[in-house]
Design a protein around this motif. Sequence first.
Motif, PDB file in Angstrom:
ATOM      1  N   SER A 247     -49.104   7.272  17.633  1.00 35.29           N
ATOM      2  CA  SER A 247     -49.900   6.233  18.280  1.00 35.29           C
ATOM      3  C   SER A 247     -48.988   5.204  18.939  1.00 35.29           C
ATOM      4  O   SER A 247     -47.771   5.183  18.721  1.00 35.29           O
ATOM      5  N   LEU A 248     -49.604   4.358  19.738  1.00 36.30           N
ATOM      6  CA  LEU A 248     -48.962   3.185  20.316  1.00 36.30           C
ATOM      7  C   LEU A 248     -49.654   1.942  19.781  1.00 36.30           C
ATOM      8  O   LEU A 248     -50.891   1.888  19.745  1.00 36.30           O
ATOM      9  N   HIS A 249     -48.863   0.955  19.390  1.00 34.78           N
ATOM     10  CA  HIS A 249     -49.430  -0.319  18.936  1.00 34.78           C
ATOM     11  C   HIS A 249     -49.081  -1.394  19.961  1.00 34.78           C
ATOM     12  O   HIS A 249     -47.905  -1.610  20.278  1.00 34.78           O
ATOM     13  N   LEU A 250     -50.129  -2.059  20.483  1.00 32.28           N
ATOM     14  CA  LEU A 250     -49.949  -3.169  21.412  1.00 32.28           C
ATOM     15  C   LEU A 250     -50.273  -4.446  20.647  1.00 32.28           C
ATOM     16  O   LEU A 250     -51.431  -4.682  20.274  1.00 32.28           O
ATOM     17  N   PRO A 251     -49.277  -5.293  20.354  1.00 31.76           N
ATOM     18  CA  PRO A 251     -49.504  -6.452  19.491  1.00 31.76           C
ATOM     19  C   PRO A 251     -50.384  -7.516  20.149  1.00 31.76           C
ATOM     20  O   PRO A 251     -50.365  -7.689  21.371  1.00 31.76           O
ATOM     21  N   ALA A 252     -51.145  -8.213  19.316  1.00 32.38           N
ATOM     22  CA  ALA A 252     -52.074  -9.225  19.810  1.00 32.38           C
ATOM     23  C   ALA A 252     -51.355 -10.312  20.600  1.00 32.38           C
ATOM     24  O   ALA A 252     -51.880 -10.820  21.594  1.00 32.38           O
ATOM     25  N   ALA A 253     -50.158 -10.687  20.156  1.00 27.02           N
ATOM     26  CA  ALA A 253     -49.424 -11.748  20.850  1.00 27.02           C
ATOM     27  C   ALA A 253     -49.165 -11.379  22.309  1.00 27.02           C
ATOM     28  O   ALA A 253     -49.269 -12.224  23.213  1.00 27.02           O
ATOM     29  N   ALA A 254     -48.819 -10.123  22.561  1.00 26.55           N
ATOM     30  CA  ALA A 254     -48.567  -9.679  23.930  1.00 26.55           C
ATOM     31  C   ALA A 254     -49.857  -9.568  24.731  1.00 26.55           C
ATOM     32  O   ALA A 254     -49.885  -9.811  25.944  1.00 26.55           O
ATOM     33  N   LEU A 255     -50.947  -9.190  24.071  1.00 28.91           N
ATOM     34  CA  LEU A 255     -52.225  -8.985  24.754  1.00 28.91           C
ATOM     35  C   LEU A 255     -52.858 -10.279  25.235  1.00 28.91           C
ATOM     36  O   LEU A 255     -53.758 -10.266  26.080  1.00 28.91           O
ATOM     37  N   THR A 256     -52.419 -11.412  24.688  1.00 26.75           N
ATOM     38  CA  THR A 256     -53.009 -12.699  25.071  1.00 26.75           C
ATOM     39  C   THR A 256     -52.198 -13.434  26.137  1.00 26.75           C
ATOM     40  O   THR A 256     -52.628 -14.484  26.621  1.00 26.75           O
ATOM     41  N   ARG A 257     -51.056 -12.928  26.518  1.00 24.31           N
ATOM     42  CA  ARG A 257     -50.200 -13.636  27.473  1.00 24.31           C
ATOM     43  C   ARG A 257     -50.702 -13.500  28.905  1.00 24.31           C
ATOM     44  O   ARG A 257     -51.304 -12.490  29.269  1.00 24.31           O
ATOM     45  N   PRO A 258     -50.404 -14.499  29.757  1.00 16.54           N
ATOM     46  CA  PRO A 258     -50.601 -14.306  31.194  1.00 16.54           C
ATOM     47  C   PRO A 258     -49.757 -13.133  31.668  1.00 16.54           C
ATOM     48  O   PRO A 258     -48.624 -12.943  31.218  1.00 16.54           O
ATOM     49  N   VAL A 259     -50.309 -12.335  32.572  1.00 16.84           N
ATOM     50  CA  VAL A 259     -49.639 -11.125  32.999  1.00 16.84           C
ATOM     51  C   VAL A 259     -49.775 -10.963  34.504  1.00 16.84           C
ATOM     52  O   VAL A 259     -50.744 -11.426  35.109  1.00 16.84           O
ATOM     53  N   ALA A 260     -48.777 -10.324  35.111  1.00 11.04           N
ATOM     54  CA  ALA A 260     -48.816 -10.022  36.540  1.00 11.04           C
ATOM     55  C   ALA A 260     -48.149  -8.677  36.754  1.00 11.04           C
ATOM     56  O   ALA A 260     -47.296  -8.263  35.965  1.00 11.04           O
ATOM     57  N   TRP A 261     -48.540  -8.010  37.821  1.00  9.75           N
ATOM     58  CA  TRP A 261     -47.915  -6.723  38.124  1.00  9.75           C
ATOM     59  C   TRP A 261     -47.929  -6.476  39.619  1.00  9.75           C
ATOM     60  O   TRP A 261     -48.772  -7.001  40.344  1.00  9.75           O
ATOM     61  N   ARG A 262     -46.973  -5.674  40.075  1.00  9.87           N
ATOM     62  CA  ARG A 262     -46.900  -5.254  41.466  1.00  9.87           C
ATOM     63  C   ARG A 262     -46.454  -3.789  41.490  1.00  9.87           C
ATOM     64  O   ARG A 262     -45.602  -3.369  40.701  1.00  9.87           O
ATOM     65  N   ARG A 263     -47.029  -3.025  42.423  1.00 15.03           N
ATOM     66  CA  ARG A 263     -46.727  -1.598  42.510  1.00 15.03           C
ATOM     67  C   ARG A 263     -46.673  -1.179  43.965  1.00 15.03           C
ATOM     68  O   ARG A 263     -47.458  -1.659  44.793  1.00 15.03           O
ATOM     69  N   VAL A 264     -45.759  -0.251  44.291  1.00 19.59           N
ATOM     70  CA  VAL A 264     -45.641   0.295  45.637  1.00 19.59           C
ATOM     71  C   VAL A 264     -45.469   1.806  45.535  1.00 19.59           C
ATOM     72  O   VAL A 264     -44.760   2.298  44.649  1.00 19.59           O
ATOM     73  N   SER A 265     -46.114   2.533  46.444  1.00 18.73           N
ATOM     74  CA  SER A 265     -45.889   3.969  46.578  1.00 18.73           C
ATOM     75  C   SER A 265     -45.878   4.315  48.058  1.00 18.73           C
ATOM     76  O   SER A 265     -46.307   3.513  48.900  1.00 18.73           O
ATOM     77  N   LEU A 266     -45.378   5.493  48.380  1.00 17.12           N
ATOM     78  CA  LEU A 266     -45.313   5.897  49.777  1.00 17.12           C
ATOM     79  C   LEU A 266     -46.697   6.108  50.385  1.00 17.12           C
ATOM     80  O   LEU A 266     -46.878   5.957  51.593  1.00 17.12           O
ATOM     81  N   ARG A 267     -47.672   6.466  49.539  1.00 18.68           N
ATOM     82  CA  ARG A 267     -49.036   6.700  50.008  1.00 18.68           C
ATOM     83  C   ARG A 267     -50.000   5.906  49.143  1.00 18.68           C
ATOM     84  O   ARG A 267     -49.690   5.616  47.986  1.00 18.68           O
ATOM     85  N   PRO A 268     -51.175   5.567  49.666  1.00 12.23           N
ATOM     86  CA  PRO A 268     -52.119   4.754  48.890  1.00 12.23           C
ATOM     87  C   PRO A 268     -52.431   5.326  47.508  1.00 12.23           C
ATOM     88  O   PRO A 268     -52.581   4.588  46.549  1.00 12.23           O
TER      89      PRO A 268
END
Length: 273
Positions: free
Chosen positions: A166-187
């Motif tokens: 399994s994977l455990h995602l801790p509560a402390a990390a789940l409550t933080r402000p988050v941002a992401w950016r992604r690029v690929s050659l095609r949509p």
Amino acid sequence: MDLTAVREVVDGRSTLPWEPGEAWLAGGTALFAEPRTDLWRLRDLSRCGWPPLTVTEDGLEVAATCTISDLLAFARAPGQPWPRARTLIADCCQAFSSSFKVWNTATVGGNVCLALPAGPMISLAVALDGMCQVRGRDGRRSRMPVTDFVTGPGRTVLRPGDLLRSLHLPAAALTRPVAWRRVSLRPLGRSAALVTGTRASGTGRTSIAVTAATIRPVVLTFDQPPSATVLRDAVAGALEPGLIVEDVHGLPAWRRHLVFQLADEVRRALSRR
């Protein structure tokens, strides 16, 4: 694709000794994608009956057999906790360069164990401080960060017979402000670069994670939100020779440029949250 050399499929809970030529079977979307003449036995994890997702005070437990569609449904469901993190979860689920039919079968654990640089479940787990629970062939259990679990393209710390439970995602990390950016050659193409960032609301501690553009996850941590110059210097120092992916989905120079650009965009997005 048929695996013509397979002679036996057994319950994943079987106590039969592990032998060369065996593999764990979860969703099977990668396992059945190409000829594997070396395999003769599959151990079916779908019979283990693990709950796909378990919400606790400590965070979110994601079974290795949880499908992408199950995880996406959780992220989109009203009334669930951690709205910030659920937005990131949904974005990463939709970063798969595949159809919803694959999402209904492919598993979170399978994507992490496949260890492709563009694996979106790796990006998600790295961004949210994911911990892997590993069961060794001898039955011993261990826990480690996803950043240690994935060691290179197609490589993990798993030995023959070892299992990602399994994977455990801790509560402390789940409550933080988050941002992401992604690029690929095609949509709808495979990710060429994916950068995520989180910031601890109380201390300002900031983490910037780079995946897809690198052969293994790269995480940069700052005690305070970094300036553009501090971040750029840290990224430059982390992108050591040979770390950038080179394949048909993007030249190394372009991917390297994207990492700098996307990391700064993530930094600026976090400063507004």
